[in-house]
Design a protein around this motif. Structure first.
Motif, PDB file in Angstrom:
ATOM      1  N   MET A 110       0.832  -1.207   0.000  1.00  0.00           N
ATOM      2  CA  MET A 110       0.000   0.000   0.000  1.00  0.00           C
ATOM      3  C   MET A 110       0.868   1.261   0.000  1.00  0.00           C
ATOM      4  N   SER A 113       1.997   1.927  -3.483  1.00  0.00           N
ATOM      5  CA  SER A 113       0.970   1.871  -4.533  1.00  0.00           C
ATOM      6  C   SER A 113       0.544   3.269  -4.956  1.00  0.00           C
ATOM      7  N   TYR A 118      -5.144   0.658  -1.711  1.00  0.00           N
ATOM      8  CA  TYR A 118      -5.223  -0.769  -1.990  1.00  0.00           C
ATOM      9  C   TYR A 118      -6.402  -1.029  -2.916  1.00  0.00           C
ATOM     10  N   TYR A 126      -4.341  -8.517  -5.487  1.00  0.00           N
ATOM     11  CA  TYR A 126      -3.984  -7.105  -5.294  1.00  0.00           C
ATOM     12  C   TYR A 126      -3.600  -6.555  -6.665  1.00  0.00           C
TER      13      TYR A 126
END
Ligand SMILES: C[S@@+](CC[C@H](N)C(=O)[O-])C[C@H]1O[C@@H](n2cnc3c(N)ncnc32)[C@H](O)[C@@H]1O
Length: 277
Positions: A110, A113, A118, A126
């Motif tokens: 996360m 990212s 998420y 994911y």
């Protein structure tokens, strides 16, 4: 107040609109738990149909913050994660999807990212993309993590992963607050489209939620709903009409202290907190 997490921009406007004496705070669409972690109440019940965040919280609650930090830093080293190393991020994401689903893998993914968000696909893989040049595990993130652990370890919080209709509200009374921050029908979010491994959000969900709030009102329980009445020219007419029975608090600065009806031609997002108290 310093907010834990802090990505949720409306928190400073939202929290003062909650009553000061809350016994049980029901956070029914808990998401990233921004509200659960910052609200002032005796107990918190976090619920979200998606289990990823609560699984992580369940795993780390009670753990030592330094030990948790070491795990995250070890992963950053092992995968050589940085703001530019896409391969490292993608390798980690692959390993996660192949079954290495520990909380530290989820949290570190996360951090790196896109928008630190998420996101999962229908196969529960994911699939957030790499946050190139922007996302990383910085000193600021580290400080926030320590605060977050401190808070998590010092609040009385329990977790559920149910559809909002399936939560038991029968014990909620006038000392409690049931808070709803559902997907917004007329503005998009990752969780609205029904392509994320669980059913999306549609008008029937909005109707069921309004009926549930009416029931809570009849049983004497305080409720609050965050929502959007208008977004980019679209209006949620059902919600607008229903909300007239209750109190509407406008959250956008532009609409504070002014009459929504007089301004409804402006092509803006009108965010509100609807309450029965
Ligand atoms: C607007 S977000 C909530 C954001 C949250 N307040 C936060 O602090 O991050 C809406 C959440 O509702 C959840 N959700 C969607 N449909 C649901 C349902 N039928 N029952 C319970 N939760 C649901 C989504 O997984 C998403 O996390």
């Amino acid at each position: 107040m310093n907010y834990i997490g802090g990505k949720y921009k409306l928190l400073p406007q939202l929290l003062p609109l909650f009553p000061s004496n809350i016994s049980m705070f029901y956070d029914i669409f808990g998401g990233g738990a921004n509200v659960s972690l910052n609200v002032n109440s005796e107990f918190v019940l976090y619920n979200d149909i998606v289990p990823y965040v609560s699984n992580m919280f369940n795993e780390i609650k009670g753990e030592d913050a330094d030990l948790c930090l070491n795990k995250i830093k070890q992963l950053v080293t092992d995968y050589k994660l940085s703001k530019t190393n896409r391969e490292g991020f993608e390798k980690m994401r692959d390993d996660y999807n192949k079954g290495n689903k520990s909380w530290d893998m989820f949290f570190t993914l996360m951090c790196f990212s896109f928008n630190n968000q998420y996101r999962f696909n229908n196969k529960q893989e994911y699939n957030s993309s790499f946050g190139k040049h922007k996302s990383c595990f910085s000193e600021v993130t580290e400080r926030k993590f320590i605060k977050f652990m401190d808070r998590l370890n010092n609040i009385d919080i329990s977790f559920l992963n149910k559809d909002f209709r399936e939560v038991d509200y029968s014990n909620a009374d006038e000392n409690d607050l049931v808070y709803f921050d559902p997907p917004y029908l007329i503005s998009c979010g990752n969780y609205n489209d029904g392509k994320r491994g669980f059913k999306g959000w549609n008008q029937q969900d909005d109707i069921d939620l309004m009926n549930l709030c009416d029931k809570l009102d009849e049983q004497g329980t305080r409720f609050a709903i965050s929502n959007v009445l208008e977004h980019k020219g679209l209006k949620n007419e059902l919600l607008i009409n229903w909300s007239k029975k209750y109190n509407i608090n406008y959250l956008n600065n532009n609409y504070n202290n002014c009459n929504y009806q007089e301004n409804n031609k402006i092509n803006k997002t009108v965010e509100v907190l609807i309450t029965n108290y």
